[in-house]
Scaffold this motif. Sequence first.
Motif, short mmCIF file in Angstrom:
data_model
loop_
_atom_site.label_atom_id
_atom_site.label_comp_id
_atom_site.label_asym_id
_atom_site.label_seq_id
_atom_site.Cartn_x
_atom_site.Cartn_y
_atom_site.Cartn_z
N GLU A 187 0.83 -1.21 0.00
CA GLU A 187 0.00 0.00 0.00
C GLU A 187 0.87 1.27 0.00
O GLU A 187 1.70 1.45 0.90
CB GLU A 187 -0.92 0.02 1.22
CG GLU A 187 -1.92 -1.14 1.26
CD GLU A 187 -1.28 -2.46 1.62
OE1 GLU A 187 -1.63 -3.48 1.00
OE2 GLU A 187 -0.41 -2.47 2.50
N VAL A 189 3.31 2.28 -1.86
CA VAL A 189 4.74 2.19 -2.19
C VAL A 189 4.91 2.30 -3.71
O VAL A 189 4.46 1.42 -4.45
CB VAL A 189 5.35 0.88 -1.67
CG1 VAL A 189 6.84 0.80 -2.06
CG2 VAL A 189 5.20 0.77 -0.16
N LEU A 193 9.89 5.05 -3.56
CA LEU A 193 9.85 4.63 -2.16
C LEU A 193 10.41 3.22 -2.01
O LEU A 193 11.10 2.92 -1.02
CB LEU A 193 8.41 4.69 -1.64
CG LEU A 193 8.19 4.28 -0.18
CD1 LEU A 193 9.13 5.03 0.76
CD2 LEU A 193 6.74 4.50 0.22
N LEU A 197 13.37 2.14 0.51
CA LEU A 197 13.21 1.08 1.51
C LEU A 197 14.34 0.05 1.39
O LEU A 197 14.88 -0.41 2.41
CB LEU A 197 11.86 0.39 1.33
CG LEU A 197 10.63 1.23 1.70
CD1 LEU A 197 9.36 0.53 1.24
CD2 LEU A 197 10.58 1.51 3.20
N THR A 213 6.00 -1.09 9.34
CA THR A 213 4.87 -0.18 9.09
C THR A 213 5.03 1.13 9.84
O THR A 213 4.46 2.15 9.45
CB THR A 213 3.54 -0.84 9.48
OG1 THR A 213 3.60 -1.23 10.87
CG2 THR A 213 3.28 -2.07 8.63
N ASP A 215 7.92 2.64 10.20
CA ASP A 215 9.09 3.34 9.68
C ASP A 215 8.65 4.70 9.12
O ASP A 215 7.66 4.80 8.40
CB ASP A 215 9.74 2.51 8.57
CG ASP A 215 11.12 3.01 8.20
OD1 ASP A 215 11.24 4.17 7.76
OD2 ASP A 215 12.07 2.25 8.36
N LEU A 218 7.45 5.26 5.57
CA LEU A 218 6.10 4.84 5.16
C LEU A 218 5.01 5.72 5.76
O LEU A 218 3.83 5.40 5.65
CB LEU A 218 5.87 3.39 5.56
CG LEU A 218 6.72 2.36 4.81
CD1 LEU A 218 6.65 1.00 5.49
CD2 LEU A 218 6.26 2.25 3.36
N SER A 219 5.42 6.79 6.37
CA SER A 219 4.44 7.68 7.01
C SER A 219 3.43 8.19 5.98
O SER A 219 3.78 8.67 4.89
CB SER A 219 5.16 8.88 7.65
OG SER A 219 4.24 9.77 8.21
N THR A 221 1.29 6.43 4.24
CA THR A 221 0.93 5.49 3.17
C THR A 221 -0.24 4.59 3.56
O THR A 221 -0.81 3.92 2.70
CB THR A 221 2.13 4.60 2.80
OG1 THR A 221 2.53 3.84 3.95
CG2 THR A 221 3.30 5.44 2.30
N GLN A 223 0.08 1.94 5.39
CA GLN A 223 0.63 0.60 5.21
C GLN A 223 0.05 -0.39 6.22
O GLN A 223 -0.04 -0.11 7.41
CB GLN A 223 2.15 0.64 5.37
CG GLN A 223 2.85 -0.66 5.09
CD GLN A 223 2.60 -1.14 3.68
OE1 GLN A 223 2.16 -2.26 3.46
NE2 GLN A 223 2.85 -0.26 2.71
#
Length: 280
Positions: A187, A189, A193, A197, A213, A215, A218-219, A221, A223
Motif C-alpha cells: 500500500e 509504495v 519509495l 526502503l 509499518t 518506519d 512509510l508515514s 501510506t 501501510q
Amino acid sequence: MKGQQRGLALISVLLVMSLLLLITGSLLRNHRLLLQGSGQHLQQLQLSQVSRAAESAALLRLQDALQAQAPAIDLSQNWDPGVMGDKAQIEVSVEDLAGRFNLNALLLPGQIDQVTLARWSRLLTSLDLPHRPLAQVGALRELSQVRLLPGIDGHWLRQLEPWVALLPVDAALNINTAPARLLRTLEGVDEGLAKALIQHRMTSPWPSAQAFTADPLLSGTGQSSHGLGVRSRWYRITVHVALGPSRQRLATDVEHDPKTGQLRILQRRLLPLTANEITP
C-alpha cells in the motif's frame, strides 16, 4: 563369350566392393554416433556430479548461516557461496522464497482478503500482465500445475514465475528480502519509495512487520502489516555449472526446520537454459 563372363565377374566384384564400402561406412558412422552419445552422456553425468557437489556445499553454508537463529532473516546474512570451481565454472545463488508473492494465498477455497487481492493486482499491473482470476483449487506444490488452471497460458506464467512461489498459505512476505517489484505491491509504495526502503534495509533491516509499518519512510501510506513478516523457512539454491561447451542449471527448493536446524529438500529440477547459455 569369355569376355562377357570376365565383364560380368568384374561388375560383380565391383558391386560386392561397393556393398562392403557402404556397410563399412555405415558401421563407422554408427560407431562415431555411439562414441558421441557416450561422450555426451559422460559429460552430462559429470555436470550432474559437479552440480550436486555445489548444492551440498551451499546447503551446509545456508544451514550454518541459519544456525544463529537471528530474530529476522535479511540479505546481510551470508548465504551465497557465489562463484566457485577451477576447471568448471560454478555459480551458486540462494534466494529466500518468502520474498516472493505466495500464490497459494489465492488458490485456497473461500473468500480472499482484500489486502492480498489488491497486492496481487498491483503485481500483475507492474508486469503488464492481464488480470486473470485463479481457480480456487487448493494449495499447489509445483508452479507447472498453475499452467493447468483455466485461462492460464505459458507466456503469462513465464512472465510471472520469477516473482511468485507456492508456500503454505500462512507464509508471510519477508519485507527484508523482497525485491523492489514486490515492495511496490504494498500500500502506497511507488518505485522511488521501494528503492528508498531497499537502501534503508541494507544497513537497518526491520526486526518485525510492525517496525516496518512504523518506519518514517512509510508515514502517510496507510501501510498494513497484514501478510508481512521478517522470517522464512523456504529457500531456493540455484547452481549453474559451465564445463567446456556444456551447461547445466539445477534448482533445489529446501525448507528449514527452526527446531532441529536441519534443511529438508522439497524438490530438485533442471531449469531451461537461455539462448546465450546454450552456446559457449
